[in-house]
Write a protein that holds these residues in place. Structure first.
Motif, PDB file in Angstrom:
ATOM      1  N   LEU A 134       0.819  -1.145   0.102  1.00 42.11           N
ATOM      2  CA  LEU A 134       0.050   0.091  -0.080  1.00 42.11           C
ATOM      3  C   LEU A 134       0.952   1.278  -0.013  1.00 42.11           C
ATOM      4  N   SER A 135       1.913   1.063   0.458  1.00 43.04           N
ATOM      5  CA  SER A 135       2.914   2.398   0.452  1.00 43.04           C
ATOM      6  C   SER A 135       3.205   2.986  -0.869  1.00 43.04           C
ATOM      7  N   ALA A 136       2.959   2.222  -1.814  1.00 44.73           N
ATOM      8  CA  ALA A 136       3.488   2.510  -3.373  1.00 44.73           C
ATOM      9  C   ALA A 136       2.327   3.365  -3.711  1.00 44.73           C
ATOM     10  N   GLU A 137       1.141   3.428  -3.046  1.00 42.89           N
ATOM     11  CA  GLU A 137       0.103   4.401  -3.400  1.00 42.89           C
ATOM     12  C   GLU A 137      -0.257   5.397  -2.406  1.00 42.89           C
ATOM     13  N   ALA A 138       0.365   5.531  -1.426  1.00 44.18           N
ATOM     14  CA  ALA A 138       0.131   6.534  -0.416  1.00 44.18           C
ATOM     15  C   ALA A 138       1.121   7.475  -0.154  1.00 44.18           C
ATOM     16  N   GLU A 139       0.631   8.747   0.242  1.00 46.79           N
ATOM     17  CA  GLU A 139       1.783   9.716   0.476  1.00 46.79           C
ATOM     18  C   GLU A 139       2.401   9.696   1.873  1.00 46.79           C
ATOM     19  N   LEU A 140       1.836   8.878   2.806  1.00 47.32           N
ATOM     20  CA  LEU A 140       2.409   8.808   4.134  1.00 47.32           C
ATOM     21  C   LEU A 140       2.049   7.415   4.899  1.00 47.32           C
TER      22      LEU A 140
END
Length: 338
Positions: A113-119
Motif C-alpha cells: 500500500l505504501s506505493a500508492e500512499a503519501e504517508l
C-alpha cells in the motif's frame, strides 16, 4: 494475497492519502489518532488498515494433511478490531476514513500500500489484538522498505492525542508532555550523507506546512578507545569547526529552497541516538533518513535510526531514499561531506 490488488477495493490515486495500520493495541490507537490529526491538516483521506493471516496446523491424527482455521472466523475478528478502532476516532475531525481488512502478512500488506500512499503511519511495538498481527515487526520493517515516508508513533504520544483514548506510560518517573507542552518545532537529524540531505528537505517541507521552525541537529559522539590506533591525536575543536562550516553551508542551501522558513543548526556532543530520543520527547516531529553513511561522525546509520524508533518519545518520520533535483545544487553553497 492482499486485497490491495482487488479492483473493487477502495483505492486512492498514487501519492494521495494516509495509510495507518491498526491491530487493536494501544500503540496502534496512538498511530490512528495521530494519522487522523495529520490527515485533517493535509485535507486528505485516511485508509485504516488491518491485516490477518489464517494459521495452518499440522493434523494431530494419523491422517496426512493439515487443518486450517475457518477464514471467515478470523476475518470477523479482524473486522471487529477495525470497527472498534474507527469508532473511537470517527466524527472527531473532518476526515474521510476508509476502513480496509486485508488478508496477508501485515508488513507485506502495508509495504504494498505504501506505493500508492503519501504517508504511512504505524504504532511502535504493537502486540497484536488477534492472530497474525504483530505491529512490532512492522514498525521495524516498514520504514526501511516503504515507498513513501513513514511515521512511527510511540505509546508515549497518548498524552498528546485525546482521540487515542489510552494512557501514556511514564519514562524514568517523568510523564510524557501534553499537547500544550510540546515544543512547536520540527527536528531533523543530519550526518552529511545524501540520505540525511533528503531527510532535511522533507523536514523543511513539514516545518513549512505546519508554520513551525526547523532545527537541524548533528551529533559529535565521544571518542572511545577504538580510536587508540590513530597515529595523531584528534583535534576535536578543529573537527567541530569543520563540521559547523558544513552545517552552515547546508543551512544556506536549505534556506535557498525555503526562503521564508526559520532554520537553525546545532552541533551537539553526545551519542546521536540519545540526542534524538531526547529531542523526540518534546518536539512536534523528528525526521530521519533510513540510513546514513557516516558523513560527519557516523550519525544516522541504520542502527541509529532503529535505536531512535524503538525508544522515541514522540512521532518520528523516516524518509526513504529517492531522487530529488534540489539535491543537485547543494555543492554550490559550500563544503559538504564526501
Amino acid at each position: 494475497m492482499s486485497e490491495a490488488g482487488n479492483p473493487d477495493a477502495p483505492r486512492f490515486p498514487q501519492g494521495r492519502g494516509i495509510v495507518v495500520g491498526v491491530d487493536g493495541s494501544d500503540q496502534s490507537m496512538c498511530a490512528l489518532a495521530w494519522a487522523v490529526q495529520e490527515a485533517e491538516r493535509r485535507r486528505t483521506p485516511v485508509q485504516v488498515v488491518t491485516a490477518y493471516t489464517v494459521p495452518v496446523f499440522a493434523a494431530s491424527s494419523m491422517d496426512a494433511g493439515y487443518a486450517t482455521v475457518d477464514d471467515s472466523v478470523v476475518r470477523e475478528g479482524a473486522q471487529a478490531v477495525l470497527d472498534q478502532a474507527v469508532q473511537r476516532v470517527a466524527g472527531r475531525h473532518n476526515v474521510e476514513l476508509v476502513p480496509r481488512v486485508e488478508n496477508g502478512d501485515a508488513a507485506g500488506v502495508l509495504l504494498e500500500l505504501s506505493a500508492e500512499a503519501e504517508l504511512m503511519v504505524v504504532g511502535s511495538r504493537g502486540r497484536g489484538g488477534f492472530v497474525g498481527r504483530l505491529l512490532g515487526s512492522v514498525s521495524s520493517a516498514l520504514p526501511a522498505h516503504s515507498k513513501c515516508p513513514t511515521v512511527v508513533v510511540p505509546l508515549s504520544c497518548a498524552s498528546r492525542l485525546e482521540e487515542a483514548g489510552v494512557t501514556a506510560p511514564t519514562s524514568k518517573g517523568q510523564p510524557s508532555p501534553r499537547a500544550d507542552e510540546v515544543e512547536k518545532v520540527v527536528v531533523v537529524g543530519v550526518d552529511g550523507s545524501e540520505q540525511a540531505r533528503m531527510a532535511s528537505l522533507v523536514a523543511a517541507e513539514q516545518a513549512q506546512a505546519r508554520g513551525l521552525p526547523l532545527r537541524v541537529v548533528c551529533s559529535l559522539p565521544p571518542f572511545t578507545g577504538s580510536l587508540a590506533w590513530m597515529p595523531t591525536p584528534v583535534d576535536r575543536d578543529a573537527l567541530h569547526s569543520e563540521i559547523m562550516v558544513q552545517l552552515n553551508a547546508g543551512k544556506a542551501w536549505l534556506q535557498s529552497h525555503f526562503p521564508d522558513l526559520q532554520i537553525s543548526v546545532e552541533l551537539l556532543d553526545g551519542p546521536p541516538v540519545e540526542i534524538l530520543i531526547e529531542a523526540s520527547r518534546k518536539a512536534e516531529l523528528v525526521v530521519l533518513g533510513t540510513r546514513g553513511r557516516g558523513g560527519f561522525a557516523g550519525m544516522l546509520l541504520g542502527s541509529t535510526s532503529q535505536g531512535v524508533l524503538h525508544h522515541a518519545r514522540g512521532p518520528v518520520l523516516v524518509v526513504p531514499d529517492r531522487e530529488d533535483p534540489r539535491l543537485l545544487d547543494r555543492a554550490r553553497f559550500g563544503p559538504m561531506a564526501s
